[in-house]
Design a protein around this motif. Sequence first.
Motif, mmCIF file in Angstrom:
data_model
loop_
_atom_site.group_PDB
_atom_site.id
_atom_site.type_symbol
_atom_site.label_atom_id
_atom_site.label_comp_id
_atom_site.label_asym_id
_atom_site.label_seq_id
_atom_site.Cartn_x
_atom_site.Cartn_y
_atom_site.Cartn_z
ATOM 1 N N THR A 167 0.845 -1.133 -0.013
ATOM 2 C CA THR A 167 0.027 -0.047 0.071
ATOM 3 C C THR A 167 0.884 1.233 0.072
ATOM 4 O O THR A 167 0.579 2.386 -0.503
ATOM 5 N N LEU A 168 1.899 1.299 0.514
ATOM 6 C CA LEU A 168 2.878 2.416 0.672
ATOM 7 C C LEU A 168 3.220 2.736 -0.791
ATOM 8 O O LEU A 168 3.379 4.059 -1.068
ATOM 9 N N GLY A 169 3.314 1.971 -1.437
ATOM 10 C CA GLY A 169 3.651 2.275 -3.008
ATOM 11 C C GLY A 169 2.498 2.975 -3.763
ATOM 12 O O GLY A 169 2.832 3.743 -4.842
ATOM 13 N N TYR A 170 1.450 2.974 -3.518
ATOM 14 C CA TYR A 170 0.210 3.608 -3.991
ATOM 15 C C TYR A 170 -0.294 4.629 -3.150
ATOM 16 O O TYR A 170 -1.436 5.256 -3.453
ATOM 17 N N ALA A 171 0.498 4.983 -2.166
ATOM 18 C CA ALA A 171 -0.269 5.997 -1.346
ATOM 19 C C ALA A 171 -0.404 7.488 -1.825
ATOM 20 O O ALA A 171 -1.081 8.365 -1.576
ATOM 21 N N ARG A 172 0.299 7.740 -2.817
ATOM 22 C CA ARG A 172 0.470 9.038 -3.749
ATOM 23 C C ARG A 172 -0.983 9.167 -4.388
ATOM 24 O O ARG A 172 -1.577 10.291 -4.745
ATOM 25 N N SER A 173 -1.718 8.150 -4.709
ATOM 26 C CA SER A 173 -2.944 7.882 -5.255
ATOM 27 C C SER A 173 -3.960 8.688 -4.405
ATOM 28 O O SER A 173 -5.004 9.048 -4.766
ATOM 29 N N PHE A 174 -3.824 8.947 -3.036
ATOM 30 C CA PHE A 174 -4.851 9.373 -1.955
ATOM 31 C C PHE A 174 -4.764 10.993 -2.063
ATOM 32 O O PHE A 174 -5.105 11.557 -1.202
ATOM 33 N N ALA A 175 -3.626 11.532 -2.617
ATOM 34 C CA ALA A 175 -3.253 12.993 -2.498
ATOM 35 C C ALA A 175 -4.599 13.779 -3.176
ATOM 36 O O ALA A 175 -4.873 13.394 -4.146
ATOM 37 N N PRO A 176 -5.083 14.860 -2.633
ATOM 38 C CA PRO A 176 -6.101 15.520 -3.096
ATOM 39 C C PRO A 176 -5.273 16.401 -4.180
ATOM 40 O O PRO A 176 -4.097 16.568 -4.213
ATOM 41 N N ALA A 177 -6.365 16.549 -5.022
ATOM 42 C CA ALA A 177 -6.047 17.210 -6.369
ATOM 43 C C ALA A 177 -6.984 18.051 -6.828
ATOM 44 O O ALA A 177 -8.305 17.668 -6.591
ATOM 45 N N PRO A 178 -6.847 19.174 -7.312
ATOM 46 C CA PRO A 178 -8.025 20.259 -7.600
ATOM 47 C C PRO A 178 -8.806 19.605 -8.837
ATOM 48 O O PRO A 178 -8.147 18.950 -9.737
ATOM 49 N N ALA A 179 -10.031 19.647 -8.699
ATOM 50 C CA ALA A 179 -10.899 18.912 -9.668
ATOM 51 C C ALA A 179 -11.334 20.074 -10.816
ATOM 52 O O ALA A 179 -11.936 21.320 -10.388
ATOM 53 N N ARG A 180 -11.446 19.647 -12.080
ATOM 54 C CA ARG A 180 -11.587 20.834 -13.176
ATOM 55 C C ARG A 180 -12.958 20.664 -13.483
ATOM 56 O O ARG A 180 -13.755 19.670 -13.754
ATOM 57 N N TYR A 181 -13.731 21.653 -13.511
ATOM 58 C CA TYR A 181 -15.042 21.533 -13.802
ATOM 59 C C TYR A 181 -15.380 21.994 -15.509
ATOM 60 O O TYR A 181 -14.351 22.613 -16.050
ATOM 61 N N GLY A 182 -16.540 22.113 -15.763
ATOM 62 C CA GLY A 182 -17.055 22.209 -17.066
ATOM 63 C C GLY A 182 -16.376 23.480 -17.916
ATOM 64 O O GLY A 182 -16.237 23.470 -19.078
ATOM 65 N N ASP A 183 -16.286 24.453 -17.066
ATOM 66 C CA ASP A 183 -15.825 25.965 -17.434
ATOM 67 C C ASP A 183 -14.448 25.704 -17.625
ATOM 68 O O ASP A 183 -13.819 27.220 -17.950
ATOM 69 N N GLY A 184 -13.490 24.924 -17.497
ATOM 70 C CA GLY A 184 -12.439 24.915 -17.099
ATOM 71 C C GLY A 184 -11.697 25.608 -16.088
ATOM 72 O O GLY A 184 -10.390 25.432 -16.009
ATOM 73 N N HIS A 185 -12.312 25.877 -15.204
ATOM 74 C CA HIS A 185 -11.603 26.517 -13.889
ATOM 75 C C HIS A 185 -11.726 25.379 -12.748
ATOM 76 O O HIS A 185 -12.204 24.354 -12.946
ATOM 77 N N GLU A 186 -10.489 25.561 -11.791
ATOM 78 C CA GLU A 186 -10.442 24.624 -10.875
ATOM 79 C C GLU A 186 -11.480 24.898 -9.682
ATOM 80 O O GLU A 186 -11.860 26.143 -9.304
#
Length: 413
Positions: free
Chosen positions: A386-405
């Motif tokens: 699981t330690l090797g996949y821990a970066r998959s849990f990092a929050p990331a800004p979601a892009r919306y339909g207007d292109g803004h975060e």
Amino acid sequence: MTAPATVEGRLRHGRAALALSFFVQGAAFALLVTRIPAVQDTYGISDGLLPVFLAAVPVLAGAGSVVTEQLVKRVRPSRVLRWSQPLALLALLGVGYGDRVVVLALALAVFGLGVGALDASMNMLGVSLQRAYGRSIMLGFHAVYSLGGILGASLAWAGAHWHLSLGVSYLPLVAVTLPAALIGSRWYADTRKSEQEEAVPGPREQERQRAPETGVVFRTLLPLCLVMTFAYIGDSTVSNWSAKYLQDVLGSSEQLSTVPYNVYMVTTLIGRGLGDFGVRRFGPVLVVRAGAVLAATGFGAVALAPGPWAGMLGFTLLGLGLCVLVPQTFAAAGRMFPHASDAAVARLNVFNYVGFLVGSPLVGALGDAWNYRGAMIVPLVLVLLTLGYARSFAPAPARYGDGHERPRALDVG
């Protein structure tokens, strides 16, 4: 326009109603699985046939989760949960009051399908509510599930202690929780549709956003699917083999051998109860890494334990470590695919049952072929992966339909 106070009140009520559903599900599932010996005796099921019945429940639950993924494209997850939970509770009564093996098979089939649907829909709503709250709350829902599991296991102990029939043992729980769940379902807060409508205004943009749901989701979701599988291999190892391990390998008494699973459930409750604060303070990646290291340390302590009390310490560490992985995996899937979170949660939920199906037979086969101390090394290694996949849990800004975060604060998990 809805007043902010009204929105906040709806979210609070929705959170409480969903917590009740998690509690009911935890109690019902624990009450069923901890009275498996009584089910076997009541229906006269042989040792050879029993694994078939036990395996059928998670297989059908996986099917129920797959069906739910398609169903929520047409109806809200709250409606799926509203009717799947009573269905599972009524199926539990069917197990209790049946008089033939065919009735048991039918009741367990309905229970499995219902559990798959409600597990998927509960976590869909949990992910949606966490997004609306803008902070980590998923671990709290799973903590309530653990609390329900403790209640269910306690009721099962009382039923076995006083030699109650299955029906008499199951009836009080169903009689109380079924109407409570139906009443509570009036306050489910399903924020998915309104968020998506605001985020994706046009038909063309909607079509573009569907692409990940049909082609990219699983490949990108795969690390989380593996983490879910590893976590449930570990969990099923504890639930199925802790008593046997303590008694046969570490030489405990029969009475003491029943304690590790209860200890595991209590520490799971504590870890999940505190886990949301840890996520808010340190972030999901660090919490997942810490949970994986604690769980691996627990398996190592169990494998090397010189006696039952040292083994008990290992199971304590296991509860504190494993408890954070599953809720954070669902939360990460919701962040990863904000426009297809229902599909992501449903697909991820299938690997809950994959881990459950693989874990117990794997440890049992290794224990018989080699030894049970060595068998504990397998879930230890898997949890460390699981330690090797821990970066998959990092929050990331979601892009919306207007292109803004979307603002980062609303994506903190």
